[in-house]
Design a protein around this motif. Sequence first.
Motif, PDB file in Angstrom:
ATOM      1  N   TYR A 198       0.833  -1.207   0.000  1.00  0.00           N
ATOM      2  CA  TYR A 198       0.000   0.000   0.000  1.00  0.00           C
ATOM      3  C   TYR A 198       0.864   1.253   0.000  1.00  0.00           C
ATOM      4  CZ  TYR A 198      -3.371   3.569   1.126  1.00  0.00           C
ATOM      5  OH  TYR A 198      -4.130   4.726   1.082  1.00  0.00           O
ATOM      6  N   GLY A 199       1.962   1.216   0.750  1.00  0.00           N
ATOM      7  CA  GLY A 199       2.830   2.387   0.827  1.00  0.00           C
ATOM      8  C   GLY A 199       3.393   2.805  -0.518  1.00  0.00           C
ATOM      9  N   THR A 200       3.640   1.838  -1.411  1.00  0.00           N
ATOM     10  CA  THR A 200       4.207   2.174  -2.713  1.00  0.00           C
ATOM     11  C   THR A 200       3.225   2.928  -3.596  1.00  0.00           C
ATOM     12  OG1 THR A 200       3.538   0.060  -3.706  1.00  0.00           O
ATOM     13  CG2 THR A 200       5.719   0.164  -2.700  1.00  0.00           C
ATOM     14  N   MET A 201       1.930   2.805  -3.292  1.00  0.00           N
ATOM     15  CA  MET A 201       0.928   3.480  -4.138  1.00  0.00           C
ATOM     16  C   MET A 201       0.083   4.459  -3.339  1.00  0.00           C
ATOM     17  SD  MET A 201      -1.439   0.139  -4.827  1.00  0.00           S
ATOM     18  CE  MET A 201       0.013  -0.685  -5.483  1.00  0.00           C
ATOM     19  N   ALA A 202       0.525   4.773  -2.120  1.00  0.00           N
ATOM     20  CA  ALA A 202      -0.256   5.648  -1.257  1.00  0.00           C
ATOM     21  C   ALA A 202      -0.477   7.035  -1.863  1.00  0.00           C
ATOM     22  CB  ALA A 202       0.431   5.787   0.103  1.00  0.00           C
ATOM     23  N   GLU A 203       0.499   7.527  -2.640  1.00  0.00           N
ATOM     24  CA  GLU A 203       0.346   8.842  -3.251  1.00  0.00           C
ATOM     25  C   GLU A 203      -0.800   8.872  -4.252  1.00  0.00           C
ATOM     26  OE1 GLU A 203       4.010  10.077  -4.929  1.00  0.00           O
ATOM     27  OE2 GLU A 203       5.033  10.292  -3.000  1.00  0.00           O
ATOM     28  N   ARG A 204      -1.182   7.709  -4.759  1.00  0.00           N
ATOM     29  CA  ARG A 204      -2.263   7.640  -5.739  1.00  0.00           C
ATOM     30  C   ARG A 204      -3.603   7.338  -5.078  1.00  0.00           C
ATOM     31  NH1 ARG A 204       0.857   4.787 -10.865  1.00  0.00           N
ATOM     32  NH2 ARG A 204       2.960   5.328 -10.196  1.00  0.00           N
ATOM     33  N   CYS A 205      -3.592   7.188  -3.770  1.00  0.00           N
ATOM     34  CA  CYS A 205      -4.814   6.931  -3.005  1.00  0.00           C
ATOM     35  C   CYS A 205      -5.004   8.121  -2.075  1.00  0.00           C
ATOM     36  CB  CYS A 205      -4.676   5.629  -2.212  1.00  0.00           C
ATOM     37  SG  CYS A 205      -6.151   5.156  -1.280  1.00  0.00           S
ATOM     38  N   SER A 206      -5.828   9.062  -2.474  1.00  0.00           N
ATOM     39  CA  SER A 206      -5.956  10.319  -1.748  1.00  0.00           C
ATOM     40  C   SER A 206      -7.386  10.547  -1.265  1.00  0.00           C
ATOM     41  CB  SER A 206      -5.549  11.493  -2.654  1.00  0.00           C
ATOM     42  OG  SER A 206      -6.478  11.629  -3.720  1.00  0.00           O
ATOM     43  N   GLU A 207      -7.541  11.591  -0.471  1.00  0.00           N
ATOM     44  CA  GLU A 207      -8.878  11.964  -0.007  1.00  0.00           C
ATOM     45  C   GLU A 207      -9.795  12.278  -1.190  1.00  0.00           C
ATOM     46  OE1 GLU A 207      -9.860  12.173   3.224  1.00  0.00           O
ATOM     47  OE2 GLU A 207      -7.905  11.635   4.064  1.00  0.00           O
ATOM     48  N   THR A 208      -9.199  12.778  -2.255  1.00  0.00           N
ATOM     49  CA  THR A 208      -9.986  13.136  -3.439  1.00  0.00           C
ATOM     50  C   THR A 208     -10.308  11.923  -4.299  1.00  0.00           C
ATOM     51  OG1 THR A 208      -8.934  15.322  -3.501  1.00  0.00           O
ATOM     52  CG2 THR A 208     -10.043  14.577  -5.511  1.00  0.00           C
ATOM     53  N   SER A 209      -9.290  11.096  -4.565  1.00  0.00           N
ATOM     54  CA  SER A 209      -9.508   9.939  -5.439  1.00  0.00           C
ATOM     55  C   SER A 209     -10.285   8.825  -4.755  1.00  0.00           C
ATOM     56  CB  SER A 209      -8.164   9.387  -5.936  1.00  0.00           C
ATOM     57  OG  SER A 209      -7.422   8.833  -4.853  1.00  0.00           O
ATOM     58  N   CYS A 210     -10.119   8.711  -3.444  1.00  0.00           N
ATOM     59  CA  CYS A 210     -10.752   7.622  -2.701  1.00  0.00           C
ATOM     60  C   CYS A 210     -11.415   8.166  -1.428  1.00  0.00           C
ATOM     61  CB  CYS A 210      -9.726   6.554  -2.336  1.00  0.00           C
ATOM     62  SG  CYS A 210      -8.850   5.852  -3.753  1.00  0.00           S
ATOM     63  N   PRO A 211     -12.501   8.924  -1.578  1.00  0.00           N
ATOM     64  CA  PRO A 211     -13.145   9.535  -0.412  1.00  0.00           C
ATOM     65  C   PRO A 211     -13.811   8.527   0.519  1.00  0.00           C
ATOM     66  CG  PRO A 211     -14.487   9.862  -2.372  1.00  0.00           C
ATOM     67  CD  PRO A 211     -13.196   9.265  -2.835  1.00  0.00           C
ATOM     68  N   VAL A 212     -13.979   7.294   0.032  1.00  0.00           N
ATOM     69  CA  VAL A 212     -14.590   6.235   0.837  1.00  0.00           C
ATOM     70  C   VAL A 212     -13.710   4.995   0.753  1.00  0.00           C
ATOM     71  CG1 VAL A 212     -16.601   4.732   1.113  1.00  0.00           C
ATOM     72  CG2 VAL A 212     -16.919   7.117   0.423  1.00  0.00           C
ATOM     73  N   MET A 213     -13.526   4.319   1.868  1.00  0.00           N
ATOM     74  CA  MET A 213     -12.801   3.051   1.866  1.00  0.00           C
ATOM     75  C   MET A 213     -13.732   1.997   1.288  1.00  0.00           C
ATOM     76  SD  MET A 213     -10.224   1.138   2.332  1.00  0.00           S
ATOM     77  CE  MET A 213      -9.778  -0.565   2.676  1.00  0.00           C
TER      78      MET A 213
END
Length: 216
Positions: free
Chosen positions: A75-90
């Motif tokens: 997850y850490g390797t792609m955390a920059e691509r998982c943001s509050e904007t792109s992924c507002p819901v888990m």
Amino acid sequence: MALCLKQVFAKDKTFRPRKRFEPGTQRFELYKKAQASLKSGLDLRSVVRLPPGENIDDWIAVHVVDFFNRINLIYGTMAERCSETSCPVMAGGPRYEYRWQDERQYRRPAKLSAPRYMALLMDWIEGLINDEDVFPTRVGVPFPKNFQQVCTKILTRLFRVFVHVYIHHFDSILSMGAEAHVNTCYKHFYYFIREFSLVDQRELEPLREMTEKICH
């Protein structure tokens, strides 16, 4: 520049302090045995089986810690691509939404963004595996009676990381050239939880079709 997960694993890089086993302990020896089996090219189904004469709680503890390290790294390797904007819901696609609940800040299930959920999850697991009352490291200190139930909860929540990453960030996996490595980690995880019935079958439903394809 695309980041190759193979290089990340090879450099033993992580995104938070990596939980390790103390050399000379039984759990360290079990960890070495498990890693040697993984690197030997043996079938993953056989790799996860409890070695003869070993304690099942020790075996589960070793794998829970190792999966935490590996999944946190993925997850850490792609955390920059998982943001509050792109992924507002888990979430895991339109059909599955995961809410966070703990014994402190969120006593009722709370709807959170994916990165917030992930941060709380990793902190929560790290706290448990560093707690001597839950994951004892001293020789002769027994595991708590509810140890496997705790591990079931940890592994169930870690499975949700795979669900989110595969469904919402598969393009990132591909762009990093990491598909084979993530798939191997997933298969190892899947065979382990099925071997010891540690995650309810219903929790596995979001990735059922993919699992049927890659976990023959």
